[in-house]
Design a protein around this motif. Structure first.
Motif, PDB file in Angstrom:
ATOM      1  N   ASP A   5       5.160   5.211  -5.532  1.00 10.64           N
ATOM      2  CA  ASP A   5       5.435   5.025  -6.953  1.00 10.64           C
ATOM      3  C   ASP A   5       4.363   5.628  -7.860  1.00 10.64           C
ATOM      4  N   GLY A   6       3.207   5.972  -7.278  1.00 15.29           N
ATOM      5  CA  GLY A   6       2.093   6.429  -8.105  1.00 15.29           C
ATOM      6  C   GLY A   6       1.565   5.327  -9.004  1.00 15.29           C
ATOM      7  N   SER A   7       1.628   4.092  -8.525  1.00 18.68           N
ATOM      8  CA  SER A   7       1.236   2.947  -9.343  1.00 18.68           C
ATOM      9  C   SER A   7      -0.267   2.932  -9.587  1.00 18.68           C
ATOM     10  N   GLY A   8      -0.639   2.516 -10.793  1.00 12.78           N
ATOM     11  CA  GLY A   8      -2.054   2.432 -11.135  1.00 12.78           C
ATOM     12  C   GLY A   8      -2.590   1.033 -11.191  1.00 12.78           C
ATOM     13  N   GLN A   9      -1.695   0.041 -11.199  1.00  5.24           N
ATOM     14  CA  GLN A   9      -2.136  -1.342 -11.334  1.00  5.24           C
ATOM     15  C   GLN A   9      -1.254  -2.253 -10.497  1.00  5.24           C
ATOM     16  N   ARG A  10      -1.882  -3.214  -9.839  1.00  5.18           N
ATOM     17  CA  ARG A  10      -1.168  -4.251  -9.104  1.00  5.18           C
ATOM     18  C   ARG A  10      -1.983  -5.526  -9.206  1.00  5.18           C
ATOM     19  N   ARG A  11      -1.296  -6.634  -9.562  1.00 10.77           N
ATOM     20  CA  ARG A  11      -1.962  -7.927  -9.719  1.00 10.77           C
ATOM     21  C   ARG A  11      -3.135  -7.843 -10.688  1.00 10.77           C
TER      22      ARG A  11
ATOM     23  N   GLY B 253      -4.041   9.286   0.771  1.00  7.69           N
ATOM     24  CA  GLY B 253      -4.181   9.363   2.223  1.00  7.69           C
ATOM     25  C   GLY B 253      -4.751   8.105   2.841  1.00  7.69           C
ATOM     26  N   PRO B 254      -5.921   7.653   2.384  1.00  4.41           N
ATOM     27  CA  PRO B 254      -6.481   6.419   2.945  1.00  4.41           C
ATOM     28  C   PRO B 254      -5.565   5.217   2.765  1.00  4.41           C
ATOM     29  N   SER B 255      -4.861   5.117   1.633  1.00  2.00           N
ATOM     30  CA  SER B 255      -3.974   3.980   1.401  1.00  2.00           C
ATOM     31  C   SER B 255      -2.833   3.948   2.411  1.00  2.00           C
ATOM     32  N   VAL B 256      -2.232   5.108   2.675  1.00  3.33           N
ATOM     33  CA  VAL B 256      -1.146   5.177   3.653  1.00  3.33           C
ATOM     34  C   VAL B 256      -1.659   4.820   5.044  1.00  3.33           C
ATOM     35  N   LEU B 257      -2.804   5.362   5.424  1.00  2.00           N
ATOM     36  CA  LEU B 257      -3.322   5.144   6.770  1.00  2.00           C
ATOM     37  C   LEU B 257      -3.768   3.708   6.986  1.00  2.00           C
TER      38      LEU B 257
ATOM     39  N   LEU C 164       0.829  -1.204   0.000  1.00  2.00           N
ATOM     40  CA  LEU C 164       0.000   0.000   0.000  1.00  2.00           C
ATOM     41  C   LEU C 164       0.866   1.258   0.000  1.00  2.00           C
ATOM     42  N   HIS C 165       1.888   1.264   0.828  1.00  4.81           N
ATOM     43  CA  HIS C 165       2.772   2.422   0.889  1.00  4.81           C
ATOM     44  C   HIS C 165       3.566   2.581  -0.411  1.00  4.81           C
ATOM     45  N   ASP C 166       4.062   1.470  -0.953  1.00  8.02           N
ATOM     46  CA  ASP C 166       4.859   1.535  -2.179  1.00  8.02           C
ATOM     47  C   ASP C 166       4.057   2.088  -3.348  1.00  8.02           C
ATOM     48  N   ASP C 167       2.807   1.661  -3.462  1.00  8.32           N
ATOM     49  CA  ASP C 167       1.983   2.126  -4.578  1.00  8.32           C
ATOM     50  C   ASP C 167       1.745   3.624  -4.506  1.00  8.32           C
ATOM     51  N   VAL C 168       1.656   4.146  -3.297  1.00  9.32           N
ATOM     52  CA  VAL C 168       1.513   5.600  -3.140  1.00  9.32           C
ATOM     53  C   VAL C 168       2.811   6.296  -3.557  1.00  9.32           C
TER      54      VAL C 168
END
Length: 337
Positions: free
Chosen positions: A101-107, A119-123, A95-99
Motif C-alpha cells: 500500500d505504500g503506507s506511511g503510518q500505522r497505529r 526490502g527489509p520489511s518484506v523479509l 508488514l507486507h500490506d504496508d509495503v
C-alpha cells in the motif's frame, strides 16, 4: 440486507477491558513466546519486528484464541504458543500490506517500510511468518496446522484480489464482502477455531467458533471502512482518507457509486483512478457518502454481522468468558460512533 441491530449497552460504552482482563495472565505467557521467537542473530530482524509488535496494537486475534479456550474451559497451555503463532501471521501480513500500500503510518507511528525500506520489511515479514509455522509444527496437531496454514493462504488470496479490485469502482458488494472475508475475517475465524481443537471439542463447536470469529472480522473491517471517511488519525492510527487517496474501493464507495447520479459516478471514477485526490475532493466524497447514507448503511451491515457473531456463541459456555466475547463484538461496532 436487513440488519439485525445489536442492543445498545446500558451504562459504560463497550470496550476490550473485559476481554483483556480475562486473558491477562495467558497474554503474559504469549508475550514471552513472542519476544523469544522474534529474536535473531541478525540484529535488524528483532529491531524491525519489535517496532511493529510493540507498536501499541491490541493483539485482538491472539486474545480471541485465549478467550475461546477459556470459554471451553481448556486447562492446558498449548494455546499460548498457538496464540503467538496467530500474532506472527498477523504481524507478517501487516508488514507486507504496508509495503504493497505504500503506507506511511500505522497505529499512529511511522511504518517499518518508511523507516527501513520495503526490502527489509518484506523479509522480516517472511521471517515472522516462518516463526509462526515453527510454533504450529511444535504444537504437533495436524488439524491446527491445517486451519492456520489454510487461513494464511486465504489471506494472501484476499490481498491479491483486493489489489486486483483497486481503483475498479464498479466492484460489486458481494465481491467486496468476499475480499474482506478472506483478507481480514479468515484469521479471526482461525484464531477462534483452533481453541476448539486444543480443547478437543466436536466439529459443531469448531464451526460455531469459526463463525463467531469470521462474522466479527467482517464487522471489524466494515467499521474500519466507514471510519476512514468519518474518523481522524488519532482514532484510526492512520490518516483520514487514506483509502480514498489510495483508490481503495471499499463498501461505502461501492454503495455511494451505485446510488449516485451520473455526475457523482464520474467523480467516483476519477477519484478512484487517482485524478481527484485533494482535500477538497475528499470533503466532496464524504458529502456524497453522507447524502447517499453509504457510511450509515456500512455500519448497519457491520452491526448485522456483529449480531451473527454473537448468535454463533449461542449455547457455548457462559459467564465472564462469553460476556467478554460478546462485548468484543459490541466494541468493534461502537468504534464507528
Amino acid at each position: 440486507m436487513t440488519a439485525t441491530l445489536i442492543p445498545i449497552r446500558q451504562g459504560r460504552p463497550p470496550s476490550l477491558d473485559a476481554l483483556m482482563a480475562l486473558v491477562s495472565q495467558d497474554m503474559h505467557a504469549v508475550n514471552r513466546v513472542i519476544l523469544d521467537r522474534m529474536q535473531s542473530q541478525v540484529p535488524l530482524i528483532p529491531e524491525l519486528a519489535g517496532h511493529l509488535i510493540a507498536g501499541g496494537g491490541k493483539r485482538m486475534r491472539p486474545m480471541l484464541t485465549l478467550a475461546c479456550a477459556r470459554l471451553l474451559e481448556y486447562p492446558g497451555t498449548r494455546h499460548h504458543m498457538l496464540a503467538a503463532a496467530v500474532e506472527f501471521i498477523h504481524t507478517a501480513t501487516l508488514l507486507h500490506d504496508d509495503v504493497v500500500d505504500g503506507s506511511g503510518q500505522r497505529r499512529g507511528k511511522r511504518t517499518a517500510n518508511m523507516i527501513w525500506g520495503n526490502g527489509p520489511s518484506v523479509l522480516v515479514g517472511d521471517f515472522l511468518l516462518s516463526r509462526g509455522f515453527e510454533l504450529m509444527v511444535e504444537d504437533g496437531s495436524l488439524r491446527v496446522l491445517k486451519i492456520l496454514s489454510h487461513a494464511s493462504a486465504v489471506i494472501a488470496e484476499g490481498e491479491v484480489e483486493q489489489l486486483s479490485a483497486q481503483r475498479r469502482v464498479e466492484t460489486a458488494e458481494a465481491q467486496y464482502l468476499k475480499i474482506i472475508d478472506a483478507k481480514t475475517a479468515a484469521l479471526f475465524a482461525a484464531a477462534c477455531r483452533i481453541a476448539a481443537v486444543v480443547a478437543e471439542r466436536d466439529a459443531a463447536t469448531e464451526a460455531a467458533l469459526d463463525n463467531y470469529g469470521r462474522y466479527l472480522g467482517i464487522a471489524f473491517q466494515l467499521v474500519d471502512d466507514a471510519m476512514d471517511y468519518a474518523s481522524d488519525a488519532a482514532v484510526m492510527g492512520k490518516d483520514t482518507g487514506d483509502d480514498f487517496r489510495d483508490g481503495k474501493v471499499t463498501l461505502p464507495v461501492i454503495l455511494a457509486f451505485a446510488r449516485g447520479t451520473t455526475e457523482d459516478r464520474k467523480f467516483w471514477r476519477d477519484a478512484m483512478e487517482g485524478r481527484r485526490a485533494s482535500d477538497a475532493d475528499l470533503a466532496h466524497a464524504t458529502r456524497l457518502l453522507q447524502d447517499t447514507h453509504a457510511i450509515a448503511d456500512t455500519v448497519a451491515r457491520a452491526r448485522h454481522y456483529g449480531q451473527r457473531a454473537i448468535d454463533a456463541l449461542s449455547g457455548i459456555g457462559s459467564g465472564p468468558a462469553r460476556a467478554a466475547l460478546v462485548e468484543a463484538v459490541e466494541f468493534a461496532i461502537a468504534r464507528a460512533y
